[in-house]
Design a protein around this motif. Sequence first.
Motif, PDB file in Angstrom:
ATOM      1  N   SER A   1      -7.107  34.206 -42.946  1.00 24.22           N
ATOM      2  CA  SER A   1      -8.321  33.851 -42.217  1.00 24.22           C
ATOM      3  C   SER A   1      -9.563  34.306 -42.965  1.00 24.22           C
TER       4      SER A   1
ATOM      5  N   GLY B   1     -13.158  26.343 -33.622  1.00 26.00           N
ATOM      6  CA  GLY B   1     -12.849  27.596 -34.295  1.00 26.00           C
ATOM      7  C   GLY B   1     -14.113  28.293 -34.776  1.00 26.00           C
TER       8      GLY B   1
ATOM      9  N   THR C   1      -9.109  25.299 -35.539  1.00 23.52           N
ATOM     10  CA  THR C   1     -10.123  25.131 -36.576  1.00 23.52           C
ATOM     11  C   THR C   1     -11.215  24.188 -36.081  1.00 23.52           C
TER      12      THR C   1
ATOM     13  N   CYS D   1     -14.163  28.582 -41.122  1.00 25.45           N
ATOM     14  CA  CYS D   1     -12.917  27.881 -41.483  1.00 25.45           C
ATOM     15  C   CYS D   1     -13.180  26.454 -41.921  1.00 25.45           C
TER      16      CYS D   1
ATOM     17  N   GLU E   1     -11.180  18.495 -43.890  1.00 27.42           N
ATOM     18  CA  GLU E   1     -11.886  18.848 -42.663  1.00 27.42           C
ATOM     19  C   GLU E   1     -12.266  17.589 -41.899  1.00 27.42           C
TER      20      GLU E   1
ATOM     21  N   GLY F   1     -11.230  19.422 -36.823  1.00 22.15           N
ATOM     22  CA  GLY F   1     -10.727  20.621 -37.468  1.00 22.15           C
ATOM     23  C   GLY F   1      -9.961  20.261 -38.707  1.00 22.15           C
ATOM     24  N   GLU F   2      -9.046  21.150 -39.054  1.00 21.73           N
ATOM     25  CA  GLU F   2      -8.364  20.951 -40.321  1.00 21.73           C
ATOM     26  C   GLU F   2      -7.210  19.976 -40.170  1.00 21.73           C
TER      27      GLU F   2
END
Lengths: 542, 372, 187
Positions: free
Chosen positions: A71, A397, A393, A404, A480, A484-485
Amino acid sequence: MEKIKKLILDTVKDAVIEEKQILTVTVSWDKLHLLAKTLKDNAELPFDFLVMLTGVDRGETLGVNYLISSSTDISVEVILKTDAADRENPLIYTVTDLYETAHLNEREAFALLGIRFINNPDMRRFFLNSDWTGFPLRKDYDPNPELNPVSIESKEIIDITPRIMEVDGKLVEDTANIFEADDYIINIGPQHPSTHGVMHFRTALDGEIIKKIDVHSGYIHRGIEKLSENLTYPQILHFTDRLDYLSANINRHGLCMCVEKAGEIEVPERAQYIRVIMDELQRISSHLLAWAAMTNDLGATTAFIYGMREREHILEIFDKTCGGRLIINQNVIGGVMFDIYNEFQQDVKAFIPYMREKLKEYDRFFSHNVIALGRMIGIGNMTKEETISYAVTGPAGRASGWSCDIRKHQPYSIYGQVDFKEVIRTEGDSYARYLNRLDEIEESLHIIEQLIDNIPAGEICAKTKAIIKLPVGEFYQRIETAKGEFGVFIESRGEKQPWRLKFRSPSMALVSIMPLICKDEKLSDFIGIGGSMDYVIPDIDR
Amino acid sequence: MILNYSQPLELDGVSKALDTSLSALPDFWRILIECVLVGVVILTTYAVIALILIYAERKITAFFQARYGPNRVGKWGLLQSVADTIKILLKEIIRINNVDRFLFFAAPFFMVCASVMTFGAIAFGKGLLAVDFNIGVLYVTAVSSLGIIGVLLAGWSSNNKYSMIGAMRSGAQFVSYELSAGFALMTIVVLTGTMQFSEMIEKQQYCWNIFNGHISSMIAFVIYIISGHAETNRGPFDLPEAESELTAGYHTEYSGIQFGFYYLAEYLNMFIIAGIATTVFLGGYMPIQVHGWEGFNQVMNYIPSYVWFFSKTGVLIFLSLWVRWSFPRLRIDQLLALEWKYLLPINLVNIVVMVILVLTGLTLTDLFPSLF
Amino acid sequence: MELKNVKIKGIANEDFNDNEYLEDYIKQIEASGVNLVFGKLDELINWGRSNSLWPLIYATSCCGIEFMATAAAHNDFSRFGYEVTRNSPRQADMMIVCGTLVHKMAPLIKRVYDQMAEPKYVVVMGACAISGGPFINSYHVVPGIDTIIPVDVYVPGCPPRPESLLYGLMQLQRKVKLEKFLGNKQR
């Protein structure tokens, strides 16, 4: 990296370490938990972020690949690989005690590959009905529709889970109840106006207060990963659009990059620029829809219409570029399919100030409304630790103070050359998530502004072979999206089709944390929190 | 001095003529015929107003949301709600197993009856008042609270968890806001010293109650409008239905005309709240009159009283729609906190303030008798 | 009733395609006998019904977003009186199925359809809902909603544009206008 290698070898002596694109460690199934724990507890660089948990049918054995990261620096990656000893009864120790996000992922691996996880408290199948015959992602799965006919009989939902626990060194199979006997349970979803798709939350209520939520999914599980195993790479591209359809173009960009990286295809710079501009436009449109849907969840229908109104301008630009509105088939392997049209720059430049104006209007209209603030501030709090453990994420996040953004930490395409801020807030409540999205719209506009006048001339697509074959190996790509991811994992065995393809869904992490943050909140807030998380269900179910 | 030869458009002549023509009949028949006529007229107005309101809401909503709104059915979509009515009248009424059938069927009638009974007590214009009770305000408060029984029964008998939660929310909400609405009306009763609507209106000829009791009246007006909307489940207070949470709330299981009843009653309740607010605070059907401006008064008086009533009500309804389509929905605890922590205490103090104003002669009519 | 007498405001009769199935539908109705007395009344009823189709949104995936775009300011289907979306199936007149239908969802769509009150219509939006679309070979996808519930109008596309959804809804209006509520012996 050397330190990590040493740490791994100190912990598990017979670990096999390979230096590939990413450091890959293979261990036996009973050592994996120990290794993951050591890596997670290592103080210098804690590997506390489980990016992807992928079950793979390797032919002789069934195995699991864990892509873990830290992280503090999410560009550090290590892959742990393990194989179950027995193909007939594959067992692996769970990592749910280390990474909360593993809960749903392990249940998914059980449903699709039949791998059971020891000590996981909940081993129901995730996507499929509990009476499904066979495990679809296994290579020897029998696709005969007669084995699993379409049934229109409503099934009783059984809230009992089988599980396999280790007690005093022995494996015991038992069952556990999800709810208590006298819980007042309502079903929110699958057909419900505010679940943002066909999610099913079984919710135990105490008056208006939520006691427990049990997530059911799979109401839109289309088996994309299995379908992909029989299709060529350009064909698979179309499925990525239909995962998280709001970030369609970005998902597709992810898969394209993964294939390009594996096949060593150089993407022309013009294509890179077009891709990034399109990605950012898509991100704005997704955030606008998220904003609109969230206000609608809170009961402000007019705000919803306003968000959709602005979104329409972006769709118009997409429409003129390639004829698609929601799903634009723009990215292809090696570049983009269509060049931009003549007035493209002009249209985009007209849109930027318009959108800025509207952002101010949203601020006046909703962001400071007394009722809206009461519904968002301090609601659905998640701490940074929870966020990391659940691998949440994206804007959600970052609302909890976790930096992130893949675009910043592992810049892909031309993100390294543009200047933009990573929007981070530390409150971790619905309001922080809400504001994060509006601020990210502003950042995206800023990115577009920098690129729009500098699109270089040249080719828009690299020359690729008629049939794209990837070399043998495992390839990962992280990107991304608006939620999020998003991750792509391809295991290639040198064919024109992938051996195994897996998408990491950002929405799954968002949903998996819902039971935690909604506990002890009101029923109305559950809907509001859902809006602030902004998950897309087809992305989870795939 | 208002000349009385004007107002050829007033309808009170009709009711007087009716009275005289029927005076020959025996009492029993006269009353019966009058009752039936009044009943028919009220029910028709009820339905027509509902249709107009539904259309108006859809158009006004569209205006707020940068859309067109219905424009295909008839000129400017004027017949949209007529089409809806035809559709809903012919829609299947589903007989559901496992419901408490008697209560399930009775519930919509409670809802509609309550709103019709309240509707009947509103003064629409000069002479257009079905019954002029001397306790009109009390009657309205009492009768309108019947509606909640319809909601609670619907939620209870439907055997549906969403309905149940919606009904329970509604119960809590209604009981709470009933208090505030009642107290706000009481404030004005203190001011005017009467509970009779006609008398209340006559007293407001030159000075509406909302100005007469200045600070205190204004507070009472705002509180009444807020709690009125909360009572009728409109605006940001539509928790019992809460589309995004409870699908359709307490009427989830109703179809066809039974649902139509709830739908109608919802709109009519909005009208009733606006109508009572008009009567009590804004001078009802009285035209705008200023002491000494004879010409102006004469012109204003030419406009029939019912036009005054409906336009004042219309403004309040527009206000209600504006609020409804701008604000997000409250949460149940916020809703109750608003009532019990803010509105009710303010209201209690407000009544005392009003008493002081009246006793010490600080109302506008007392202060400036020549003007008002 | 002839097809050319069915008028939809704002779009000329000649501009509608796919008339064959409606003509078949007329034949079917006429074969069952028409009662002349109720003809005019039927027209009134059909006028009401066709102009007041309240949708229930059964949005499973991408097409749901295009449905929302249709509802929003730019395309605004409230012009036709469709904006009263009912979330309770009991109160809806037509179900718009947007998106793929999978095995796990099949019992539920049947149940929601059964919960709707007559007269009810089903509009199917998008390739997935029509036939399974790109996912037709999947182990978990139902190849078309019409294998489970009857469908009135198919709106093709992936996802269909708002314009095509509006066109589909107008086609449904045409179909409703041909119905016989009173004059049909079958009812």
